[in-house]
Motif scaffolding. Structure first.
Motif, PDB file in Angstrom:
ATOM      1  N   VAL A   1      10.109  11.655   0.401  1.00 47.56           N
ATOM      2  CA  VAL A   1       9.301  12.861   0.194  1.00 47.56           C
ATOM      3  C   VAL A   1       8.334  12.654  -0.967  1.00 47.56           C
ATOM      4  O   VAL A   1       7.146  13.001  -0.875  1.00 47.56           O
ATOM      5  CB  VAL A   1      10.207  14.078  -0.077  1.00 47.56           C
ATOM      6  N   ILE A   2       8.812  12.077  -2.049  1.00 45.13           N
ATOM      7  CA  ILE A   2       7.951  11.834  -3.212  1.00 45.13           C
ATOM      8  C   ILE A   2       6.856  10.819  -2.874  1.00 45.13           C
ATOM      9  O   ILE A   2       5.688  11.002  -3.243  1.00 45.13           O
ATOM     10  CB  ILE A   2       8.782  11.345  -4.407  1.00 45.13           C
ATOM     11  N   ILE A   3       7.220   9.764  -2.166  1.00 44.18           N
ATOM     12  CA  ILE A   3       6.223   8.770  -1.743  1.00 44.18           C
ATOM     13  C   ILE A   3       5.154   9.435  -0.892  1.00 44.18           C
ATOM     14  O   ILE A   3       3.944   9.169  -1.039  1.00 44.18           O
ATOM     15  CB  ILE A   3       6.890   7.616  -0.962  1.00 44.18           C
ATOM     16  N   GLY A   4       5.564  10.329   0.000  1.00 46.72           N
ATOM     17  CA  GLY A   4       4.609  11.042   0.847  1.00 46.72           C
ATOM     18  C   GLY A   4       3.636  11.884   0.031  1.00 46.72           C
ATOM     19  O   GLY A   4       2.425  11.909   0.321  1.00 46.72           O
ATOM     20  N   ARG A   5       4.158  12.551  -0.987  1.00 46.45           N
ATOM     21  CA  ARG A   5       3.290  13.369  -1.847  1.00 46.45           C
ATOM     22  C   ARG A   5       2.320  12.495  -2.629  1.00 46.45           C
ATOM     23  O   ARG A   5       1.146  12.837  -2.799  1.00 46.45           O
ATOM     24  CB  ARG A   5       4.131  14.216  -2.802  1.00 46.45           C
ATOM     25  N   LEU A   6       2.813  11.347  -3.102  1.00 41.78           N
ATOM     26  CA  LEU A   6       1.937  10.445  -3.852  1.00 41.78           C
ATOM     27  C   LEU A   6       0.824   9.896  -2.971  1.00 41.78           C
ATOM     28  O   LEU A   6      -0.324   9.755  -3.423  1.00 41.78           O
ATOM     29  CB  LEU A   6       2.759   9.293  -4.437  1.00 41.78           C
ATOM     30  N   ARG A   7       1.141   9.558  -1.743  1.00 46.91           N
ATOM     31  CA  ARG A   7       0.113   9.027  -0.839  1.00 46.91           C
ATOM     32  C   ARG A   7      -1.009  10.033  -0.613  1.00 46.91           C
ATOM     33  O   ARG A   7      -2.177   9.651  -0.458  1.00 46.91           O
ATOM     34  CB  ARG A   7       0.751   8.614   0.489  1.00 46.91           C
ATOM     35  N   LYS A   8      -0.667  11.316  -0.607  1.00 44.77           N
ATOM     36  CA  LYS A   8      -1.698  12.338  -0.454  1.00 44.77           C
ATOM     37  C   LYS A   8      -2.607  12.404  -1.673  1.00 44.77           C
ATOM     38  O   LYS A   8      -3.772  12.787  -1.569  1.00 44.77           O
ATOM     39  CB  LYS A   8      -1.047  13.700  -0.213  1.00 44.77           C
ATOM     40  N   LYS A   9      -2.085  12.003  -2.831  1.00 50.06           N
ATOM     41  CA  LYS A   9      -2.863  12.098  -4.064  1.00 50.06           C
ATOM     42  C   LYS A   9      -3.650  10.828  -4.372  1.00 50.06           C
ATOM     43  O   LYS A   9      -4.731  10.900  -4.969  1.00 50.06           O
ATOM     44  CB  LYS A   9      -1.933  12.417  -5.242  1.00 50.06           C
ATOM     45  N   ILE A  10      -3.102   9.654  -3.999  1.00 50.42           N
ATOM     46  CA  ILE A  10      -3.771   8.408  -4.394  1.00 50.42           C
ATOM     47  C   ILE A  10      -4.287   7.608  -3.196  1.00 50.42           C
ATOM     48  O   ILE A  10      -4.922   6.571  -3.387  1.00 50.42           O
ATOM     49  CB  ILE A  10      -2.840   7.513  -5.240  1.00 50.42           C
ATOM     50  N   GLY A  11      -4.001   8.073  -1.994  1.00 53.35           N
ATOM     51  CA  GLY A  11      -4.441   7.359  -0.803  1.00 53.35           C
ATOM     52  C   GLY A  11      -3.271   6.750  -0.051  1.00 53.35           C
ATOM     53  O   GLY A  11      -2.334   6.228  -0.663  1.00 53.35           O
ATOM     54  N   ALA A  12      -3.339   6.815   1.267  1.00 51.92           N
ATOM     55  CA  ALA A  12      -2.215   6.408   2.106  1.00 51.92           C
ATOM     56  C   ALA A  12      -1.907   4.920   2.020  1.00 51.92           C
ATOM     57  O   ALA A  12      -0.772   4.501   2.250  1.00 51.92           O
ATOM     58  CB  ALA A  12      -2.480   6.809   3.556  1.00 51.92           C
ATOM     59  N   THR A  13      -2.912   4.103   1.695  1.00 48.75           N
ATOM     60  CA  THR A  13      -2.703   2.651   1.725  1.00 48.75           C
ATOM     61  C   THR A  13      -2.259   2.063   0.387  1.00 48.75           C
ATOM     62  O   THR A  13      -1.901   0.891   0.327  1.00 48.75           O
ATOM     63  CB  THR A  13      -3.993   1.930   2.160  1.00 48.75           C
ATOM     64  N   MET A  14      -2.288   2.864  -0.674  1.00 44.97           N
ATOM     65  CA  MET A  14      -1.975   2.325  -1.991  1.00 44.97           C
ATOM     66  C   MET A  14      -0.490   1.982  -2.136  1.00 44.97           C
ATOM     67  O   MET A  14      -0.122   1.007  -2.785  1.00 44.97           O
ATOM     68  CB  MET A  14      -2.389   3.323  -3.075  1.00 44.97           C
ATOM     69  N   ILE A  15       0.379   2.804  -1.524  1.00 47.90           N
ATOM     70  CA  ILE A  15       1.813   2.526  -1.559  1.00 47.90           C
ATOM     71  C   ILE A  15       2.230   2.025  -0.181  1.00 47.90           C
ATOM     72  O   ILE A  15       2.155   2.754   0.810  1.00 47.90           O
ATOM     73  CB  ILE A  15       2.633   3.770  -1.947  1.00 47.90           C
ATOM     74  N   GLU A  16       2.652   0.787  -0.134  1.00 48.26           N
ATOM     75  CA  GLU A  16       3.019   0.148   1.130  1.00 48.26           C
ATOM     76  C   GLU A  16       4.530   0.242   1.369  1.00 48.26           C
ATOM     77  O   GLU A  16       5.328   0.019   0.450  1.00 48.26           O
ATOM     78  CB  GLU A  16       2.606  -1.319   1.102  1.00 48.26           C
ATOM     79  N   THR A  17       4.900   0.591   2.588  1.00 49.90           N
ATOM     80  CA  THR A  17       6.299   0.530   2.994  1.00 49.90           C
ATOM     81  C   THR A  17       6.575  -0.856   3.568  1.00 49.90           C
ATOM     82  O   THR A  17       5.913  -1.283   4.511  1.00 49.90           O
ATOM     83  CB  THR A  17       6.620   1.585   4.061  1.00 49.90           C
ATOM     84  N   VAL A  18       7.528  -1.567   2.956  1.00 52.96           N
ATOM     85  CA  VAL A  18       7.928  -2.877   3.450  1.00 52.96           C
ATOM     86  C   VAL A  18       9.224  -2.678   4.213  1.00 52.96           C
ATOM     87  O   VAL A  18      10.276  -2.429   3.620  1.00 52.96           O
ATOM     88  CB  VAL A  18       8.109  -3.884   2.298  1.00 52.96           C
ATOM     89  N   ARG A  19       9.138  -2.745   5.514  1.00 59.52           N
ATOM     90  CA  ARG A  19      10.256  -2.361   6.379  1.00 59.52           C
ATOM     91  C   ARG A  19      11.535  -3.121   6.016  1.00 59.52           C
ATOM     92  O   ARG A  19      11.547  -4.348   5.901  1.00 59.52           O
ATOM     93  CB  ARG A  19       9.900  -2.627   7.846  1.00 59.52           C
ATOM     94  N   GLY A  20      12.590  -2.356   5.844  1.00 57.74           N
ATOM     95  CA  GLY A  20      13.885  -2.933   5.544  1.00 57.74           C
ATOM     96  C   GLY A  20      14.068  -3.350   4.099  1.00 57.74           C
ATOM     97  O   GLY A  20      15.149  -3.801   3.714  1.00 57.74           O
ATOM     98  N   ARG A  21      13.022  -3.178   3.271  1.00 51.71           N
ATOM     99  CA  ARG A  21      13.112  -3.622   1.871  1.00 51.71           C
ATOM    100  C   ARG A  21      12.800  -2.514   0.881  1.00 51.71           C
ATOM    101  O   ARG A  21      13.530  -2.315  -0.079  1.00 51.71           O
ATOM    102  CB  ARG A  21      12.171  -4.813   1.649  1.00 51.71           C
ATOM    103  N   GLY A  22      11.708  -1.776   1.074  1.00 57.40           N
ATOM    104  CA  GLY A  22      11.389  -0.711   0.134  1.00 57.40           C
ATOM    105  C   GLY A  22       9.899  -0.452   0.050  1.00 57.40           C
ATOM    106  O   GLY A  22       9.195  -0.491   1.059  1.00 57.40           O
ATOM    107  N   TYR A  23       9.392  -0.237  -1.174  1.00 56.08           N
ATOM    108  CA  TYR A  23       8.003   0.157  -1.380  1.00 56.08           C
ATOM    109  C   TYR A  23       7.375  -0.696  -2.471  1.00 56.08           C
ATOM    110  O   TYR A  23       8.052  -1.202  -3.365  1.00 56.08           O
ATOM    111  CB  TYR A  23       7.927   1.631  -1.808  1.00 56.08           C
TER     112      TYR A  23
END
Length: 221
Positions: free
Chosen positions: A192-214
């Motif tokens: 939820v927090i990551i989602g809120r941050l993406r709205k503020k800084i851009g969707a591509t700035m925080i990458e989800t690395v599947r099975g590992r994290g962010y």
């Protein structure tokens, strides 16, 4: 950033904890050496503030135990003892910095920020990633040159990621660095927090690395 504060003076501990929380830090407080030693050995913290004159177990003993166990968290010692021999004992035990009482709580905050920044491998205060800039000494974020307004939880997550930019942080690590020990954490809280941050800084700035994290990255921007 999550801080362990080990201080037996209740009034002083409350004042330091409130000041740190006002700057968006998460803070766990222990009022004796035994509890502090246990928390420092079993929980993940970005730094610890440790008094020397503690009941049950003194601060130097606590610090020696942490270092013997391989706990490398930065430690700022607070003490009323101003003799050189006491400072030497603290540094020999593994302290990273030292403040003698009385002190200004603002100095505690600035020294902690510097310890956390250096422990993460940053010599300078300014950390940048694309258009995002984090002044790790002042605790301020800017996006494309403009101040970025964040909640305390958003600040903790983004500062953790920026201090380790381009490095993947797993969800459990983020939770441990964001929430205080007695917090009731929802299973999807980080998402939820990551989602809120993406709205503020851009969707591509925080990458989800599947099975590992962010991770924070400028690679996709």
């Amino acid at each position: 950033m999550r801080i362990l504060l080990v201080e037996d003076d209740a009034i002083l501990a409350d004042g330091i904890a409130r000041a740190l929380r006002a700057e968006s830090f998460a803070v766990d407080v222990a009022t004796n050496g035994e509890d502090g030693a246990h928390l420092g050995a079993t929980e993940r913290y970005d730094a610890a503030v440790l008094d020397l004159g503690l009941p049950k177990k003194d601060g130097v003993t606590v610090l020696r135990e942490w270092r013997a166990e391989g706990r490398d968290l930065p430690v700022l010692i607070l003490t009323a003892r101003d003799g050189w021999s006491e400072k030497v004992a603290g540094f020999k035990a593994g302290a990273d910095d030292y403040l003698t009482k009385p002190f200004r709580v603002e100095e505690v905050i600035m020294r902690l920020r510097a310890l956390v920044r250096r422990a993460a491998g940053h010599a300078g205060a300014l950390i940048t990633c694309g258009g995002l800039a984090f002044d790790a000494q002042l605790g301020r974020f800017e996006l494309d040159g403009l101040p970025l307004k964040l909640t305390a939880l958003e600040w903790r997550v983004l500062s953790a990621l920026m201090l380790r930019k381009e490095v993947v942080m797993d969800r459990a690590d983020l939770i441990e660095r964001v929430y205080e020990g007695d917090a009731d954490v929802d299973s999807n809280s980080v998402e939820v927090i990551i989602g809120r941050l993406r709205k503020k800084i851009g969707a591509t700035m925080i990458e989800t690395v599947r099975g590992r994290g962010y991770r924070v990255t400028a690679g996709s921007a």
